[in-house]
Design an enzyme around this catalytic site. Structure first.
Site, mmCIF file in Angstrom:
data_model
loop_
_atom_site.group_PDB
_atom_site.id
_atom_site.type_symbol
_atom_site.label_atom_id
_atom_site.label_comp_id
_atom_site.label_asym_id
_atom_site.label_seq_id
_atom_site.Cartn_x
_atom_site.Cartn_y
_atom_site.Cartn_z
ATOM 1 N N ASP A 92 -2.514 3.777 9.144
ATOM 2 C CA ASP A 92 -3.494 4.089 8.109
ATOM 3 C C ASP A 92 -3.096 3.301 6.857
ATOM 4 O OD1 ASP A 92 -4.987 5.103 6.067
ATOM 5 O OD2 ASP A 92 -4.584 7.211 6.504
ATOM 6 N N HIS A 125 -2.769 12.196 5.397
ATOM 7 C CA HIS A 125 -4.038 12.661 4.842
ATOM 8 C C HIS A 125 -4.765 13.417 5.966
ATOM 9 C CE1 HIS A 125 -8.217 12.135 3.390
ATOM 10 N NE2 HIS A 125 -7.724 11.833 2.209
ATOM 11 N N LYS A 135 -10.978 1.730 -1.888
ATOM 12 C CA LYS A 135 -9.622 1.828 -2.449
ATOM 13 C C LYS A 135 -9.124 0.463 -2.932
ATOM 14 C CE LYS A 135 -8.837 6.037 -0.365
ATOM 15 N NZ LYS A 135 -8.870 7.311 -1.080
ATOM 16 N N GLN A 179 -4.017 3.401 1.613
ATOM 17 C CA GLN A 179 -3.337 3.243 0.320
ATOM 18 C C GLN A 179 -2.552 1.942 0.237
ATOM 19 O OE1 GLN A 179 -3.834 5.118 -2.293
ATOM 20 N NE2 GLN A 179 -5.081 6.618 -1.221
ATOM 21 N N CYS A 224 -5.843 16.239 -0.091
ATOM 22 C CA CYS A 224 -6.169 16.199 1.349
ATOM 23 C C CYS A 224 -4.913 16.123 2.200
ATOM 24 C CB CYS A 224 -7.101 15.044 1.689
ATOM 25 S SG CYS A 224 -8.723 15.218 0.955
HETATM 26 N N1 PLP Z 1 -5.915 7.951 4.486
HETATM 27 C C1 PLP Z 1 -5.343 7.962 3.284
HETATM 28 C C2 PLP Z 1 -3.870 7.722 3.170
HETATM 29 C C3 PLP Z 1 -6.118 8.184 2.147
HETATM 30 O O1 PLP Z 1 -5.543 8.193 0.938
HETATM 31 C C4 PLP Z 1 -7.500 8.407 2.293
HETATM 32 C C5 PLP Z 1 -8.337 8.718 1.118
HETATM 33 O O2 PLP Z 1 -7.869 9.201 0.116
HETATM 34 C C6 PLP Z 1 -8.049 8.366 3.572
HETATM 35 C C7 PLP Z 1 -7.228 8.131 4.654
HETATM 36 C C8 PLP Z 1 -9.510 8.580 3.807
HETATM 37 O O3 PLP Z 1 -10.249 7.586 3.191
HETATM 38 P P1 PLP Z 1 -11.845 7.693 3.122
HETATM 39 O O4 PLP Z 1 -12.142 9.032 2.518
HETATM 40 O O5 PLP Z 1 -12.232 6.553 2.250
HETATM 41 O O6 PLP Z 1 -12.358 7.576 4.516
#
Ligand code: PLP
Length: 402
Positions: free
Chosen positions: A197, A120, A223, A200, A360
């Site tokens: 990270d 992301h 999430k 998900q 993203c």
């Molecule tokens: N990392 C992953 C794999 C994500 O799917 C997301 C959000 O879709 C993020 C990071 C960023 O999360 P946030 O926008 O809640 O900070």
């Protein structure tokens, strides 16, 4: 006995509505999940009963709010099997957590940060910014055609120059589940710090930070059925203790004079300013909620749905599924000659909410030669009937678009 989603749907009042005259089919859970009454009640109770600023007050409400906030930290620590609650730092979300880590690391020219092709933007751009200001370089673990990472290339990229390796547990775009334990072990053997990270992963898999053996793990509350604006950075104490603070302000200090300040201990060292007290309490309620149902039962149910969706959709002409067969959470697809945006707009008119676009993950989309995909993503409250509605809606939209 298999988990029955119809028993929990009434916990989510938002799901009962109609969209464009059709029952809402919410399949955008990788973007954000809906919130159960238990979470909404926890937020409301906080403001109705104990709202006060924390840590500094001696009065009853301040003590009650502080206790609830710190109990929430303990709850998160238990969920992650962290060695101690002080390793749990509350942030505003996964993005905030990653930026925190990127801000406190000092790199020099010649150092390398390794990320994966599946990331992301949140797990790319903060590292790019760190590299820009330090002169370090960003390296990328490539992925195979099936959306899994090339593990041989990963091992070849690791060297004594690798200072930090950051990768997602589960891809938000393709649902690919990375072999995170093995990847952590390989990166650590090369002497690199490791950030996982788990944005998900948190709603779908059991996370045990001690077993994982990373140095940092991040996720967002929203999430996993909690509100937006609350997230977590878990960090290994031995690593965080040796790193400098980030934002300056109240709570993160021990003593302040105009000449110099000294800093607080973990986790407060990284929690400057008034935190999202209600959000932390609601996150704890969300974790209680999913544990009350059973994470393994939820995961099995979601696996059943995603397989059913993959099977039904792949029967449609010219439809291409992205990612491996054992994907978790998110199912991405493209249809030859049909723009994902048109498809998303048409099926929204049939009440079906999916995500279209680059998710993203622009570098990943570029790797696959597409500008975006259509993504259906699943949560504990989704049903077989909703999967069938999705498939029928896509089929109908295709007739209209071709
Ligand atoms: N990392 C992953 C794999 C994500 O799917 C997301 C959000 O879709 C993020 C990071 C960023 O999360 P946030 O926008 O809640 O900070």
């Amino acid at each position: 006995m298999a988990f029955d989603p119809s028993k929990v749907r009434s916990d989510f009042p938002i799901l009962a509505q109609a969209v464009n005259g059709k029952p809402l089919v919410y399949l955008d859970n990788a973007a954000t999940t809906q919130k159960p009454l238990a979470v909404l009640d926890a937020s409301r109770r906080y403001y109705e009963e104990i709202n006060a600023n924390i840590h500094r007050g001696t009065h009853h409400l301040a003590r009650a709010a502080t206790a609830a906030h710190e109990a929430a930290r303990d709850r998160v620590a238990r969920h992650l099997n962290a060695s101690e609650s002080a390793e749990v730092i509350f942030t505003s979300g996964a993005t905030d957590s990653i930026n925190l880590v990127a801000a406190i690391l000092t790199l020099v020219p010649g150092d390398e940060v390794l990320v994966s092709a599946l990331e992301h933007h949140s797990n790319i751009v903060p590292w790019q910014m760190l590299c820009e200001r330090s002169g370090a370089s960003l390296k990328v673990i490539p992925c195979h055609e099936d959306g899994t990472l090339d593990q041989d290339a990963f091992r070849a990229l690791l060297s004594e120059r690798t200072r930090l390796t950051a990768f997602t547990w589960i891809s938000n775009a393709f649902g690919t589940v990375n072999p995170v334990r093995e990847m952590c072990a390989a990166a650590k053997a090369a002497g690199s710090l490791v950030l996982v990270d788990a944005a998900q992963a948190i709603p779908h898999v059991r996370i045990d930070v001690r077993e994982l053996d990373a140095d940092f793990l991040v996720f967002s509350g929203h999430k996993v059925y909690a509100p937006t604006g609350i997230g977590v950075l878990w960090g290994r104490r031995s690593v965080l203790d040796a790193l400098p603070p980030w934002r300056g302000g109240g709570e993160m200090i021990k003593e302040v004079t105009f000449e110099r300040s000294t800093y607080n201990v973990l986790p407060f060292k990284y929690e400057a300013g008034t935190p999202n007290i209600e959000g932390a309490i609601a996150l704890a309620a969300a974790l209680d909620y999913i544990e009350g149902i059973g994470l393994e039962a939820i995961a099995a149910h979601e696996q059943h749905l995603i397989r059913r969706a993959a099977e039904g959709l792949s029967a449609l002409t010219d439809l291409r599924l992205f990612g491996p067969d054992d994907r978790v959470g998110a199912l991405s697809f493209g249809i030859h000659g049909v723009h994902h945006y048109d498809l998303g707009t048409l099926i929204d008119q049939m009440g079906v909410a999916v995500r279209t676009g680059h998710h993203c993950c622009q570098p990943l989309m570029a790797r696959f030669g597409v500008t975006g995909t259509t993504r259906a993503s699943f949560a504990l409250y989704n049903t077989e009937a909703e999967v069938d509605t999705l498939i029928a809606a896509v089929e109908k939209a295709l007739v209209m678009l071709r």
